[in-house]
Scaffold this motif. Structure first.
Motif, PDB file in Angstrom:
ATOM      1  N   GLU A 155      14.923  -8.541  30.994  1.00 49.48           N
ATOM      2  CA  GLU A 155      13.788  -7.861  30.370  1.00 49.48           C
ATOM      3  C   GLU A 155      12.803  -8.829  29.723  1.00 49.48           C
ATOM      4  O   GLU A 155      11.588  -8.730  29.942  1.00 49.48           O
ATOM      5  CB  GLU A 155      14.282  -6.866  29.314  1.00 49.48           C
ATOM      6  CG  GLU A 155      15.002  -5.652  29.870  1.00 49.48           C
ATOM      7  CD  GLU A 155      16.496  -5.899  30.052  1.00 49.48           C
ATOM      8  OE1 GLU A 155      17.223  -4.944  30.330  1.00 49.48           O
ATOM      9  OE2 GLU A 155      16.906  -7.076  29.910  1.00 49.48           O
ATOM     10  N   GLU A 181      17.978  -4.997  33.899  1.00 48.35           N
ATOM     11  CA  GLU A 181      19.085  -5.406  33.027  1.00 48.35           C
ATOM     12  C   GLU A 181      19.310  -6.910  33.076  1.00 48.35           C
ATOM     13  O   GLU A 181      19.500  -7.502  34.132  1.00 48.35           O
ATOM     14  CB  GLU A 181      20.365  -4.681  33.439  1.00 48.35           C
ATOM     15  CG  GLU A 181      21.521  -4.913  32.470  1.00 48.35           C
ATOM     16  CD  GLU A 181      22.741  -4.084  32.806  1.00 48.35           C
ATOM     17  OE1 GLU A 181      23.775  -4.281  32.163  1.00 48.35           O
ATOM     18  OE2 GLU A 181      22.653  -3.235  33.724  1.00 48.35           O
ATOM     19  N   GLY A 182      19.244  -7.515  31.895  1.00 52.37           N
ATOM     20  CA  GLY A 182      19.485  -8.947  31.763  1.00 52.37           C
ATOM     21  C   GLY A 182      18.256  -9.814  31.925  1.00 52.37           C
ATOM     22  O   GLY A 182      18.314 -11.022  31.665  1.00 52.37           O
ATOM     23  N   TYR A 219      11.990  -3.479  32.768  1.00 54.29           N
ATOM     24  CA  TYR A 219      13.315  -2.914  32.496  1.00 54.29           C
ATOM     25  C   TYR A 219      14.277  -3.215  33.635  1.00 54.29           C
ATOM     26  O   TYR A 219      14.624  -2.364  34.457  1.00 54.29           O
ATOM     27  CB  TYR A 219      13.209  -1.406  32.251  1.00 54.29           C
ATOM     28  CG  TYR A 219      12.592  -1.070  30.918  1.00 54.29           C
ATOM     29  CD1 TYR A 219      13.329  -1.197  29.741  1.00 54.29           C
ATOM     30  CD2 TYR A 219      11.270  -0.648  30.824  1.00 54.29           C
ATOM     31  CE1 TYR A 219      12.765  -0.903  28.514  1.00 54.29           C
ATOM     32  CE2 TYR A 219      10.696  -0.346  29.605  1.00 54.29           C
ATOM     33  CZ  TYR A 219      11.447  -0.480  28.448  1.00 54.29           C
ATOM     34  OH  TYR A 219      10.878  -0.187  27.229  1.00 54.29           O
TER      35      TYR A 219
END
Length: 251
Positions: free
Chosen positions: A114, A111-112, A109
């Motif tokens: 994953e 961001e961008g 997790y």
């Protein structure tokens, strides 16, 4: 043939009951963890030395084999080694299944990123077939070599007293050769064919890795010696030795 197989299985079951369960558990866990940690290389900023994190526990596998070979003999040590390899293959299969099951790892997790991180974690946990093949073949071969040399050196010693020198000599020699065989076979199966290493690099890294892993054995060898003394004092494996004696009488 059928009776022979039944007798061998009964002998192996007796061996498993005779070797203290904590030792078997530690050995099996060490083999499994060793293969998992091998996925991470150790950056030492030295071009000629290639090590992976598996070195942190690989010494425990060889020390365990040395202790078992010293007390129970090379055949028993070989059987325990194969047993640990089979358990490792089962764990590898479970991890592979986990890697292909749809889902998301907690550490992915970011961001961008994953999907990239999740795929990387799946690939790491799932493993690669040639790495598993190389590590399995290398460990079985090195285990047999280690156990045979350990027992042979012990028999060849003129001073057959159960002192630390005798234990250390047979342990250091067998571990050095066994670790070299392990590193060399893995390098020629995996590194040479899939990572583009040269034969010289395979031999060099097998030698330097052997030295590094042998140092761990030297540090912890006294622990193995104390375990052997304790086992002899407590008559560990009495049922197994009685079975072997009975087997020799019937031959």
């Amino acid at each position: 043939m059928k009776d022979k197989i039944k007798n061998e299985l009964f002998e192996f079951k007796t061996l498993l009951r005779s070797v203290p369960s904590p030792v078997v558990a530690i050995f099996v866990v060490a083999v499994v963890v060793m293969n998992l940690l091998a996925n991470k290389s150790i950056d030492l900023n030295v071009d000629w030395l290639a090590l992976d994190a598996g070195i942190l526990v690989s010494w425990a596998t060889f020390l365990t084999m040395d202790v078992v070979a010293k007390h129970f003999g090379p055949k028993a040590a070989n059987q325990i080694s194969v047993f640990a390899v089979l358990i490792n293959l089962v764990v590898a299969l479970i991890l592979f299944i986990v890697s292909v099951i749809p889902g998301t790892w907690g550490e992915s997790y970011v961001e961008g990123s994953e999907s990239v991180i999740n795929a990387a974690l799946d690939n790491t946990v799932g493993g690669t077939w040639y790495v598993l093949l190389g590590s399995t073949v290398a460990f079985i071969a090195s285990a047999f070599v280690n156990n045979l040399i350990n027992w042979s050196v012990g028999k060849a010693l003129k001073n057959k007293k159960d002192n630390f020198f005798a234990f250390a000599l047979r342990t250091y020699v067998s571990t050095a050769v066994g670790q070299f065989v392990d590193n060399l076979i893995f390098a020629f199966i995996v590194s040479l064919n899939f990572f583009g290493w040269s034969p010289l690099q395979c031999v060099t890294c097998a030698l330097t890795g052997m030295v590094a892993e042998l140092l761990f054995e030297v540090v912890f060898s006294h622990l193995g010696y104390l375990i052997c003394k304790k086992w002899k004092k407590d008559n560990v494996g009495e049922a197994y030795f009685a079975l072997l004696a009975q087997k020799e009488q019937t031959v």
